[in-house]
Design an enzyme around this catalytic site. Sequence first.
Site, PDB file in Angstrom:
ATOM      1  N   ASN A   8       0.871  -1.170   0.000  1.00  0.00           N
ATOM      2  CA  ASN A   8       0.000   0.000   0.000  1.00  0.00           C
ATOM      3  C   ASN A   8       0.913   1.227   0.000  1.00  0.00           C
ATOM      4  OD1 ASN A   8      -1.865   1.978   0.443  1.00  0.00           O
ATOM      5  ND2 ASN A   8      -2.674   1.145   2.355  1.00  0.00           N
ATOM      6  N   ARG A  90      -2.579  -2.157  -3.473  1.00  0.00           N
ATOM      7  CA  ARG A  90      -3.740  -1.288  -3.351  1.00  0.00           C
ATOM      8  C   ARG A  90      -3.584  -0.184  -4.403  1.00  0.00           C
ATOM      9  NH1 ARG A  90      -5.849   1.873   1.953  1.00  0.00           N
ATOM     10  NH2 ARG A  90      -7.799   2.582   1.048  1.00  0.00           N
ATOM     11  N   HIS A 178     -12.718   3.644  -0.637  1.00  0.00           N
ATOM     12  CA  HIS A 178     -12.684   2.730   0.519  1.00  0.00           C
ATOM     13  C   HIS A 178     -13.369   1.402   0.206  1.00  0.00           C
ATOM     14  CE1 HIS A 178     -12.254   6.502   3.236  1.00  0.00           C
ATOM     15  NE2 HIS A 178     -11.092   5.890   3.164  1.00  0.00           N
ATOM     16  N   ARG A 236      -9.511  16.915   5.174  1.00  0.00           N
ATOM     17  CA  ARG A 236     -10.338  17.217   3.983  1.00  0.00           C
ATOM     18  C   ARG A 236     -11.732  17.647   4.440  1.00  0.00           C
ATOM     19  NH1 ARG A 236      -9.462  11.447   1.319  1.00  0.00           N
ATOM     20  NH2 ARG A 236      -7.922  11.025   2.934  1.00  0.00           N
ATOM     21  N   GLU A 373      -8.216  -4.082   5.119  1.00  0.00           N
ATOM     22  CA  GLU A 373      -8.093  -3.936   3.659  1.00  0.00           C
ATOM     23  C   GLU A 373      -6.968  -4.810   3.108  1.00  0.00           C
ATOM     24  OE1 GLU A 373      -7.985   0.085   4.863  1.00  0.00           O
ATOM     25  OE2 GLU A 373      -9.192   0.739   3.174  1.00  0.00           O
TER      26      GLU A 373
END
Length: 388
Positions: A8, A90, A178, A236, A373
Site C-alpha cells: 500500500n 492497493r 474505501h 479534507r 483492507e
Amino acid sequence: MDAILVVNAGSSSLKFQIFEIIDGKPEGRIRGQLDGIGVRPRLRATSDGRVLVERTYQPAEVADLPTAVGKAREWLASLDGIALRAIGHRVVHGGPDYDRPILIDAMVLDRLVEYQNLAPLHQPNNLAPIRLVMDIDPSIPQVACFDTAFHRGRPETADCYALPRSLYQQGVRRYGFHGLSYEYIAERLAEIAPTKDKVIVAHLGSGASMCALGDGRSVESTMGFTALDGVPMGTRPGQLDPGVVLYLLQKGMSQQAISDLLYRESGLKGLSGISNDVRDLLASTDPGAKFAIDHFIHRCGLNAGLLAAALGGIDGFVFTAGIGENSSAIRALLAEKLAWLGAELDHAANEAGATVVSTATSRIKLLIIPTNEELMIARHTLAIVGNP
Ligand code: AMP
C-alpha cells in the site's frame, strides 16, 4: 513459507504485509512500513508484536517512493524461507472499467496510468512499486486491487452528476472509495449478522466515508469523483459547494494552493486549528476542538440519513476504521444522531468495544467491525494467481 506480499504505497509512506498461505488461505505474518520518506525515513516491521527491524535513514538516502520500495525490497529479500507467490497492490483508481481486481500486464499498467489524472495525488504512488517490480522481476505476478471497484455495479442514476452527459463519458463519475474496506466488512457481516441486508458502514479514519450496503453490495456512498466528498475528514472538508472553489479561483488562489487547502488543511484540522487527530480533539478543552467534533458528528448524522433514504430504511450500522473502531465517545455521539432510525446504544458494550453495541430492544443493530483492507487484497491476489 509460500507467501503473498501486500503493498500500500502513499506519498509519504509505504506499508507492506506478508501473508503466509495456509490451507489455501492468507494469514498475516509480518507487517511493516517505511514512513517519513524524504523527511525522517524509518523502516519498521513487526511479527506478532515482535520488532523485526527498526532502521532510520538520512532524508537524502530515502528521498522518494521508488527508493523506499527498493529499501523495503532489500530488507524483505534478506528474510529467509519466504517464497513469494505474488504481490497484491492497493490501487486507488480503477476508472470506469475495472469492477474487480486484475492481474497486471503492460496493457493493464498503461490503462492504470491513464487514470492518473483522475487521482493525481494517489495513483502515481500506487503505480511506482508495480513498475519497479516489473522492471526488476517481471516473472512475479502482480495484482491490482482497487478502492473504486466495489462501487462499480451501482446504477447510472447513482453513478452520475447532473452535468452534461459528455462529462460522464469522459469519466466524471461518482466512483466512491474505501471499496476494499467495505467489501471486507460486507463479508464479515455475512458471518456475524447474516439477516442484516440494509446496512450503513461508517469507515471513519483519517480518510472517512460511509457506504450503504444492500444485500452486501454498494448501493450508495458519500464519496464521489475524488476522495474529497462526503463527511469531513482529518484534513479534507467533505461535501463542499463547488462555488467555494470558483470563489477561491476568482480571488486569485492557485490550483496548487486550492489543492493543498482541500487535501491537507481543511477538515478537523482546519476547523479546530488544533489537530487532525480525533484523540487530540477529544482530549482538548479548547472550544475549537469541540466545535470540530460537533461539526463532524452533525455531518455524519446527515449523511447517515441520506444513505438510509437510499436503502429505504436500515437494519444495521457498522463503525469501522481508526475512529470508528477505537473511539467510544464518537460512537456514542453518532448513535444519538441515529436515534430517529431506532438506534439504542448499549453504553457498557460501547465502552468495552464489543462487536454488538446496541441494546436488545434497539430497532437497528449497531456493530463494531475492525476492517482489514490488506487481508482483502491478499485474498483477491491469491484468488487470481491460484493456490500453490
Ligand atoms: P485510520 O486512517 O483508519 O488508520 O485512522 C486513523 C485515525 O483514527 C487517527 O487520525 C485518529 O484520529 C483516529 N483514532 C485512532 N485511535 C483513536 C482513539 N483511540 N480515539 C479516537 N480516535 C482515534
